[in-house]
Write a protein that holds these residues in place. Structure first.
Motif, short mmCIF file in Angstrom:
data_model
loop_
_atom_site.label_atom_id
_atom_site.label_comp_id
_atom_site.label_asym_id
_atom_site.label_seq_id
_atom_site.Cartn_x
_atom_site.Cartn_y
_atom_site.Cartn_z
N MET A 1 7.20 43.80 45.30
CA MET A 1 6.63 44.61 46.36
C MET A 1 5.13 44.76 46.10
O MET A 1 4.72 45.04 44.98
N LYS A 2 4.37 44.58 47.13
CA LYS A 2 2.92 44.73 47.04
C LYS A 2 2.52 46.17 47.34
O LYS A 2 3.28 46.95 47.93
N LEU A 3 1.31 46.50 46.95
CA LEU A 3 0.79 47.84 47.17
C LEU A 3 0.80 48.20 48.66
O LEU A 3 1.15 49.33 49.03
N SER A 4 0.45 47.25 49.52
CA SER A 4 0.45 47.52 50.96
C SER A 4 1.85 47.87 51.46
O SER A 4 2.00 48.68 52.38
N ASP A 5 2.87 47.29 50.84
CA ASP A 5 4.26 47.58 51.25
C ASP A 5 4.61 49.04 50.99
O ASP A 5 5.16 49.72 51.86
N ILE A 6 4.31 49.52 49.80
CA ILE A 6 4.65 50.91 49.47
C ILE A 6 3.84 51.88 50.33
O ILE A 6 4.33 52.92 50.74
N LYS A 7 2.59 51.50 50.63
CA LYS A 7 1.77 52.35 51.49
C LYS A 7 2.35 52.45 52.90
O LYS A 7 2.22 53.48 53.55
N ASN A 8 2.99 51.40 53.38
CA ASN A 8 3.63 51.43 54.70
C ASN A 8 4.95 52.20 54.68
O ASN A 8 5.33 52.81 55.68
N ILE A 9 5.65 52.18 53.55
CA ILE A 9 6.95 52.84 53.44
C ILE A 9 6.81 54.34 53.24
O ILE A 9 7.56 55.13 53.84
N LEU A 10 5.88 54.77 52.40
CA LEU A 10 5.77 56.18 52.04
C LEU A 10 5.70 57.14 53.23
O LEU A 10 6.39 58.18 53.22
N PRO A 11 4.93 56.87 54.28
CA PRO A 11 4.89 57.82 55.40
C PRO A 11 6.23 57.99 56.13
O PRO A 11 6.40 58.97 56.87
N THR A 12 7.16 57.10 55.93
CA THR A 12 8.46 57.18 56.60
C THR A 12 9.49 57.98 55.80
O THR A 12 10.60 58.21 56.29
N LEU A 13 9.14 58.41 54.58
CA LEU A 13 10.10 59.06 53.68
C LEU A 13 9.89 60.57 53.61
O LEU A 13 8.78 61.06 53.75
N GLU A 14 10.99 61.28 53.34
CA GLU A 14 10.91 62.71 53.05
C GLU A 14 10.70 62.95 51.57
O GLU A 14 10.06 63.92 51.17
N ASN A 15 11.30 62.08 50.73
CA ASN A 15 11.21 62.21 49.28
C ASN A 15 10.97 60.84 48.66
O ASN A 15 11.35 59.82 49.23
N LEU A 74 1.82 60.90 46.67
CA LEU A 74 1.75 59.58 46.05
C LEU A 74 0.82 58.67 46.85
O LEU A 74 0.02 57.93 46.27
N LEU A 75 0.88 58.75 48.16
CA LEU A 75 -0.01 57.96 49.00
C LEU A 75 -1.48 58.34 48.74
O LEU A 75 -2.36 57.48 48.66
N HIS A 76 -1.74 59.63 48.56
CA HIS A 76 -3.09 60.10 48.24
C HIS A 76 -3.55 59.51 46.90
O HIS A 76 -4.70 59.06 46.77
N ILE A 77 -2.69 59.52 45.90
CA ILE A 77 -3.03 58.97 44.57
C ILE A 77 -3.33 57.48 44.70
O ILE A 77 -4.29 56.98 44.11
N ILE A 78 -2.52 56.76 45.47
CA ILE A 78 -2.73 55.32 45.66
C ILE A 78 -4.07 55.08 46.36
O ILE A 78 -4.86 54.23 45.93
#
Length: 157
Positions: A1-15, A74-78
């Motif tokens: 998984m690339k960094l851009s992938d996690i950045k796209n996923i995080l806003p869709t999660l509650e936890n 986590l998105l802010h830290i990234i």
């Protein structure tokens, strides 16, 4: 998984939940203690110079049982690490301490981030004498001579 992938996923999660391949969850009070970029320059056993770069996340369990890392944090830290450290859109490697510090690839199963075990491999098999994998054939494909199938010197025993 690339960094851009996690950045796209995080806003869709509650936890934010991390899980090992064996089904064990990283305790929900984990901390992401590091986000960085690691590079490794090395020579393989065939003499080829290689360069690797990954984005590194380090997970740590503290005695802070009330701590819960939310996706926005986590998105802010990234985002901060990208800005301050000029981190590139690379594959993510996660460090997490089990019996010892393990290094994992990262995948997402639609709900949780999965820490995928990494394995070692020879990068120069053709140059260092590692035999290629033996061809697998069925016993029915073996040639047999029915007239001398088990005579001495026939090679059957």
């Amino acid at each position: 998984m690339k960094l851009s992938d996690i950045k796209n996923i995080l806003p869709t999660l509650e936890n934010v939940e991390f899980q090992l391949e064996n089904g064990t969850f990283v305790p929900e009070h984990f901390h992401v203690t590091e986000v960085g970029m690691s590079s490794k320059d090395f020579i393989d056993c065939g003499g080829v110079i290689r360069h690797e770069k990954v984005v590194n996340f380090q997970l740590w369990n503290a005695n802070d049982y009330e701590h819960r890392l939310k996706p926005a944090k986590l998105l802010h830290i990234i985002n901060l690490s990208e800005e301050k450290l000029k981190i590139e859109d690379l594959n993510i490697e996660v460090e997490y301490q089990n019996e010892t510090i393990g290094r994992y690839d990262l995948e997402f199963n639609g709900k949780n981030f999965i820490l995928k075990s990494k394995t070692t491999a020879c990068l120069a098999q053709d140059a260092c004498g590692i035999p290629s994998e033996k061809q697998k054939i069925s016993l029915t494909q073996l040639h047999t001579d029915s007239t001398n199938s088990c005579s001495p010197g026939s090679g059957c025993c």
